[in-house]
Design a protein around this motif. Structure first.
Motif, PDB file in Angstrom:
ATOM      1  N   GLN A 357       9.918  -4.094  -5.162  1.00 50.14           N
ATOM      2  CA  GLN A 357       9.497  -5.220  -4.337  1.00 50.14           C
ATOM      3  C   GLN A 357       9.071  -4.189  -2.823  1.00 50.14           C
ATOM      4  OE1 GLN A 357      12.124  -4.989  -6.349  1.00 50.14           O
ATOM      5  NE2 GLN A 357      12.711  -7.099  -6.886  1.00 50.14           N
ATOM      6  N   ALA A 358       9.960  -3.752  -2.538  1.00 49.69           N
ATOM      7  CA  ALA A 358       9.925  -2.969  -1.125  1.00 49.69           C
ATOM      8  C   ALA A 358       8.586  -2.351  -1.139  1.00 49.69           C
ATOM      9  CB  ALA A 358      10.973  -2.371  -0.468  1.00 49.69           C
ATOM     10  N   ASP A 359       8.353  -1.504  -1.824  1.00 50.59           N
ATOM     11  CA  ASP A 359       6.990  -0.758  -1.627  1.00 50.59           C
ATOM     12  C   ASP A 359       5.678  -1.558  -1.824  1.00 50.59           C
ATOM     13  OD1 ASP A 359       8.349   1.766  -1.439  1.00 50.59           O
ATOM     14  OD2 ASP A 359       8.295   2.211  -3.636  1.00 50.59           O
ATOM     15  N   PHE A 360       5.656  -2.629  -2.742  1.00 55.04           N
ATOM     16  CA  PHE A 360       4.744  -3.518  -3.087  1.00 55.04           C
ATOM     17  C   PHE A 360       4.462  -4.324  -1.497  1.00 55.04           C
ATOM     18  CE2 PHE A 360       3.558  -7.787  -3.730  1.00 55.04           C
ATOM     19  CZ  PHE A 360       2.093  -7.800  -3.891  1.00 55.04           C
ATOM     20  N   LEU A 361       5.715  -4.889  -1.160  1.00 58.92           N
ATOM     21  CA  LEU A 361       5.438  -5.466   0.294  1.00 58.92           C
ATOM     22  C   LEU A 361       4.975  -4.608   1.284  1.00 58.92           C
ATOM     23  CD1 LEU A 361       8.588  -7.946  -0.198  1.00 58.92           C
ATOM     24  CD2 LEU A 361       5.939  -8.503  -0.236  1.00 58.92           C
ATOM     25  N   ARG A 362       5.446  -3.577   1.528  1.00 56.09           N
ATOM     26  CA  ARG A 362       4.933  -2.643   2.611  1.00 56.09           C
ATOM     27  C   ARG A 362       3.382  -2.308   2.262  1.00 56.09           C
ATOM     28  NH1 ARG A 362       9.480   0.507   1.182  1.00 56.09           N
ATOM     29  NH2 ARG A 362      11.187   0.070   2.532  1.00 56.09           N
ATOM     30  N   ASP A 363       2.998  -2.276   1.133  1.00 55.22           N
ATOM     31  CA  ASP A 363       1.455  -2.008   0.767  1.00 55.22           C
ATOM     32  C   ASP A 363       0.732  -3.147   1.138  1.00 55.22           C
ATOM     33  OD1 ASP A 363       2.197   0.620   0.009  1.00 55.22           O
ATOM     34  OD2 ASP A 363       2.217   0.312  -1.997  1.00 55.22           O
ATOM     35  N   ALA A 364       1.160  -4.372   0.541  1.00 55.53           N
ATOM     36  CA  ALA A 364       0.578  -5.575   0.788  1.00 55.53           C
ATOM     37  C   ALA A 364       0.434  -5.900   2.318  1.00 55.53           C
ATOM     38  CB  ALA A 364       1.396  -6.720   0.113  1.00 55.53           C
ATOM     39  N   LEU A 365       1.486  -5.602   3.044  1.00 58.70           N
ATOM     40  CA  LEU A 365       1.449  -5.575   4.536  1.00 58.70           C
ATOM     41  C   LEU A 365       0.061  -4.936   5.362  1.00 58.70           C
ATOM     42  CD1 LEU A 365       2.164  -7.247   7.294  1.00 58.70           C
ATOM     43  CD2 LEU A 365       3.926  -5.474   7.499  1.00 58.70           C
ATOM     44  N   GLU A 366       0.215  -3.487   4.587  1.00 63.84           N
ATOM     45  CA  GLU A 366      -0.652  -2.725   5.300  1.00 63.84           C
ATOM     46  C   GLU A 366      -2.251  -3.050   5.001  1.00 63.84           C
ATOM     47  OE1 GLU A 366      -1.835   2.076   5.119  1.00 63.84           O
ATOM     48  OE2 GLU A 366      -0.187   1.342   3.906  1.00 63.84           O
ATOM     49  N   ALA A 367      -2.342  -3.588   3.641  1.00 66.18           N
ATOM     50  CA  ALA A 367      -3.684  -3.816   3.397  1.00 66.18           C
ATOM     51  C   ALA A 367      -4.086  -5.304   4.123  1.00 66.18           C
ATOM     52  CB  ALA A 367      -3.520  -4.359   1.839  1.00 66.18           C
ATOM     53  N   SER A 368      -3.127  -6.348   4.116  1.00 66.73           N
ATOM     54  CA  SER A 368      -3.779  -7.505   4.475  1.00 66.73           C
ATOM     55  C   SER A 368      -3.610  -7.538   6.094  1.00 66.73           C
ATOM     56  CB  SER A 368      -2.760  -8.649   4.162  1.00 66.73           C
ATOM     57  OG  SER A 368      -1.451  -8.427   4.725  1.00 66.73           O
ATOM     58  N   ALA A 369      -2.776  -6.650   6.910  1.00 71.94           N
ATOM     59  CA  ALA A 369      -2.971  -6.578   8.257  1.00 71.94           C
ATOM     60  C   ALA A 369      -4.269  -5.550   8.988  1.00 71.94           C
ATOM     61  CB  ALA A 369      -1.715  -5.591   8.627  1.00 71.94           C
ATOM     62  N   SER A 370      -5.005  -5.061   7.632  1.00 71.27           N
ATOM     63  CA  SER A 370      -6.318  -4.322   8.173  1.00 71.27           C
ATOM     64  C   SER A 370      -7.305  -5.063   8.290  1.00 71.27           C
ATOM     65  CB  SER A 370      -6.357  -3.186   7.182  1.00 71.27           C
ATOM     66  OG  SER A 370      -6.892  -3.894   5.793  1.00 71.27           O
ATOM     67  N   VAL A 371      -7.187  -6.414   7.527  1.00 73.91           N
ATOM     68  CA  VAL A 371      -8.237  -7.306   8.029  1.00 73.91           C
ATOM     69  C   VAL A 371      -8.485  -7.709   9.685  1.00 73.91           C
ATOM     70  CG1 VAL A 371      -9.080  -9.492   7.431  1.00 73.91           C
ATOM     71  CG2 VAL A 371      -8.071  -8.432   5.599  1.00 73.91           C
ATOM     72  N   ASN A 372      -9.836  -7.646  10.032  1.00 79.21           N
ATOM     73  CA  ASN A 372      -9.778  -7.831  11.590  1.00 79.21           C
ATOM     74  C   ASN A 372     -10.625  -9.230  11.871  1.00 79.21           C
ATOM     75  OD1 ASN A 372     -10.856  -7.455  14.288  1.00 79.21           O
ATOM     76  ND2 ASN A 372     -10.494  -5.105  14.058  1.00 79.21           N
ATOM     77  N   ALA A 373     -10.128  -9.866  12.545  1.00 78.16           N
ATOM     78  CA  ALA A 373     -10.735 -11.321  12.793  1.00 78.16           C
ATOM     79  C   ALA A 373     -12.107 -10.942  13.599  1.00 78.16           C
ATOM     80  CB  ALA A 373      -9.839 -12.035  13.877  1.00 78.16           C
ATOM     81  N   ARG A 374     -12.228  -9.792  14.178  1.00 80.84           N
ATOM     82  CA  ARG A 374     -13.652  -9.425  14.666  1.00 80.84           C
ATOM     83  C   ARG A 374     -14.860  -9.916  14.181  1.00 80.84           C
ATOM     84  NH1 ARG A 374     -14.105  -3.921  17.794  1.00 80.84           N
ATOM     85  NH2 ARG A 374     -12.450  -5.114  18.881  1.00 80.84           N
ATOM     86  N   ALA A 375     -14.687  -9.674  12.756  1.00 79.22           N
ATOM     87  CA  ALA A 375     -16.034  -9.779  11.868  1.00 79.22           C
ATOM     88  C   ALA A 375     -16.207 -11.302  11.926  1.00 79.22           C
ATOM     89  CB  ALA A 375     -15.501  -9.184  10.588  1.00 79.22           C
ATOM     90  N   PHE A 376     -15.418 -12.125  11.770  1.00 78.12           N
ATOM     91  CA  PHE A 376     -15.306 -13.534  11.703  1.00 78.12           C
ATOM     92  C   PHE A 376     -16.018 -14.208  12.982  1.00 78.12           C
ATOM     93  CE2 PHE A 376     -11.811 -12.525   8.958  1.00 78.12           C
ATOM     94  CZ  PHE A 376     -12.615 -12.585   7.551  1.00 78.12           C
ATOM     95  N   VAL A 377     -15.827 -13.413  14.065  1.00 78.33           N
ATOM     96  CA  VAL A 377     -16.168 -14.145  15.433  1.00 78.33           C
ATOM     97  C   VAL A 377     -17.634 -13.594  15.513  1.00 78.33           C
ATOM     98  CG1 VAL A 377     -16.023 -13.545  17.912  1.00 78.33           C
ATOM     99  CG2 VAL A 377     -14.000 -13.624  16.617  1.00 78.33           C
ATOM    100  N   GLU A 378     -17.882 -12.438  14.934  1.00 75.02           N
ATOM    101  CA  GLU A 378     -19.171 -12.126  15.088  1.00 75.02           C
ATOM    102  C   GLU A 378     -20.209 -12.840  14.055  1.00 75.02           C
ATOM    103  OE1 GLU A 378     -18.939  -7.845  14.041  1.00 75.02           O
ATOM    104  OE2 GLU A 378     -18.420  -7.318  15.819  1.00 75.02           O
ATOM    105  N   GLY A 380     -19.979 -15.890  14.056  1.00 74.06           N
ATOM    106  CA  GLY A 380     -20.110 -17.090  14.850  1.00 74.06           C
ATOM    107  C   GLY A 380     -18.947 -18.228  14.543  1.00 74.06           C
ATOM    108  N   LEU A 381     -17.917 -17.665  14.003  1.00 71.35           N
ATOM    109  CA  LEU A 381     -16.913 -18.618  13.555  1.00 71.35           C
ATOM    110  C   LEU A 381     -16.122 -18.918  14.849  1.00 71.35           C
ATOM    111  CD1 LEU A 381     -15.834 -17.688  10.037  1.00 71.35           C
ATOM    112  CD2 LEU A 381     -17.317 -19.444  10.652  1.00 71.35           C
TER     113      LEU A 381
END
Length: 404
Positions: A357-378, A380-381
């Motif tokens: 579970q620990a390895d999965f949660l670390r990988d899941a955080l790394e993957a989901s944290a890499s999503v950048n809000a800037r794309a949504f600002v661009e 027009g949201l």
């Protein structure tokens, strides 16, 4: 003026261990003599000085006399007439009441070296009973040296101190100071065991004390007893080399089970939420640092979510991360997972099972944290729309990780 190395540095040297303790006792001098030699005074209750070059502590030899209850009820006396033996006699344990002279001679008036060889923790004199902090120190040294036994008369003395109410007068800061050091020792569970043996646990940590004798479902907890499980979790946290916050969380993570009505035993439905109030009570009473308090509350409430991480839906995983606030404070995930892994392994016969579970949660955080809000600002949201899109993208990233 004679200077002796004393206490921990002498003990550890005889045990062949390195030591961070470098305390010295000065015999035949007064405060004026020390200041004249360039030593800087730092002691409030009694004269302690810092060496002008090394910064090590040099304390004037002293005696003490009990004048009140608790830790602060002492009057100290220093002066050229106080001998080294006088100073050593006021110490807690024989293994801490040895000194070395400048020429290397061992001064051991209470047979501390013999107790080191025999692996015994023994009080120096009946004056031990005058300071309730010494019960905490005894328990802490038991955690540091788990292969040492406690002398029968020393345990008897401690139990008498508890019965006489001495422990009731300990100040919270002093309890936490000793407890936090003990939790970082080799065997932190031994600290709790000794407090329980002396009766002090019921006074200082009644929320933990009441866990002993509370049964759990044997299919999940072969050790059955919740108190025993808590000790096993503490030991696992030490094996994982977890930081203080994770070890404190390991100690208090199941306090809610102590509140389960007897007619519901051995099940403890809802113990996670029920445990938050006693975790807060312990933290408030002992004035636990915010970092330890916050992690303990999160582990208490969310450790079962971590255990089920491989079964959780992607949206629930993201909700877990949001509850932990790890998108803003990613450094929090590791100690959280260490406490959860300690709980997972702190069960009889299951101490060596893996925790994927620990390895999965670390990988899941790394993957989901890499999503950048800037794309949504661009795109027009704005405002809430950005937050919704960001969350959906994070969920999608966890789903993609799960499908690999």
């Amino acid at each position: 003026m004679e200077v002796y190395r004393v206490g921990g540095v002498v003990r550890d040297e005889l045990m062949g261990r390195g030591s961070e303790d470098a305390d010295h006792v000065v015999v035949g001098a007064g405060p004026k003599d020390m200041r004249r030699r360039g030593f800087r005074p730092v002691g409030r209750d009694f004269p302690v000085f810092l060496h002008p070059v090394s910064g090590e502590e040099y304390a004037l030899a002293r005696t003490e006399r009990k004048q009140g209850r608790g830790y602060h009820g002492f009057v100290f006396h220093t002066g050229p007439d106080v001998t080294l033996e006088d100073d050593l006699a006021r110490r807690d344990l024989t293994i801490n009441a040895m000194a070395r002279s400048a020429d290397g001679r061992l001064i051991d008036p209470f047979d501390g070296r013999r107790d080191l060889i025999d692996r015994v923790l023994r009080h120096v004199s009946p004056a031990f009973r005058e300071d309730p902090v010494r019960i905490l120190r005894l328990a802490r040294f038991a955690a540091r040296f788990p292969d040492f036994r406690i002398a029968r008369q020393t345990l008897k003395l401690c139990r008498g101190m508890v019965r006489e109410g001495e422990v009731d007068h300990l100040v919270p800061e002093r309890v936490w100071q000793e407890m936090s050091r003990a939790l970082m020792e080799h065997s932190p569970a031994r600290f709790i065991e000794v407090l329980r043996e002396t009766g002090a646990l019921a006074v200082l940590l009644p929320e933990v004390d009441r866990l002993f004798g509370v049964p759990q479902a044997p299919e999940y907890h072969p050790e059955i007893d919740t108190g025993i499980h808590t000790l096993m979790v503490l030991e696992q946290s030490a094996l994982l080399d977890a930081p203080l916050a994770a070890r404190f969380a390991s100690l208090v993570h199941d306090l809610g089970k102590g509140l389960t009505p007897r007619d519901q035993w051995p099940r403890h439905r809802g113990h996670e939420k029920a445990g938050l109030a006693p975790i807060r009570a312990v933290s408030d009473r002992l004035r636990v640092p915010a970092e330890c308090r916050e992690l303990a509350l999160l582990v208490g409430e969310l450790h079962l979510h971590a255990h089920r991480a491989l079964e959780l839906r992607p949206g629930t995983v993201v909700t877990l991360f949001e509850s932990l606030d790890v998108y803003r404070r990613p450094q929090r995930l590791t100690p959280f997972l260490q406490a959860c892994e300690a709980d997972w392994r702190g069960r009889k016969g299951l101490e060596h099972r893996t925790y994927p579970q620990a390895d999965f949660l670390r990988d899941a955080l790394e993957a989901s944290a890499s999503v950048n809000a800037r794309a949504f600002v661009e795109q027009g949201l704005k405002g809430p729309a950005i937050a919704r899109a960001l969350r959906e993208a994070r969920i999608a990233s966890v789903a993609a990780l799960r499908s690999r």
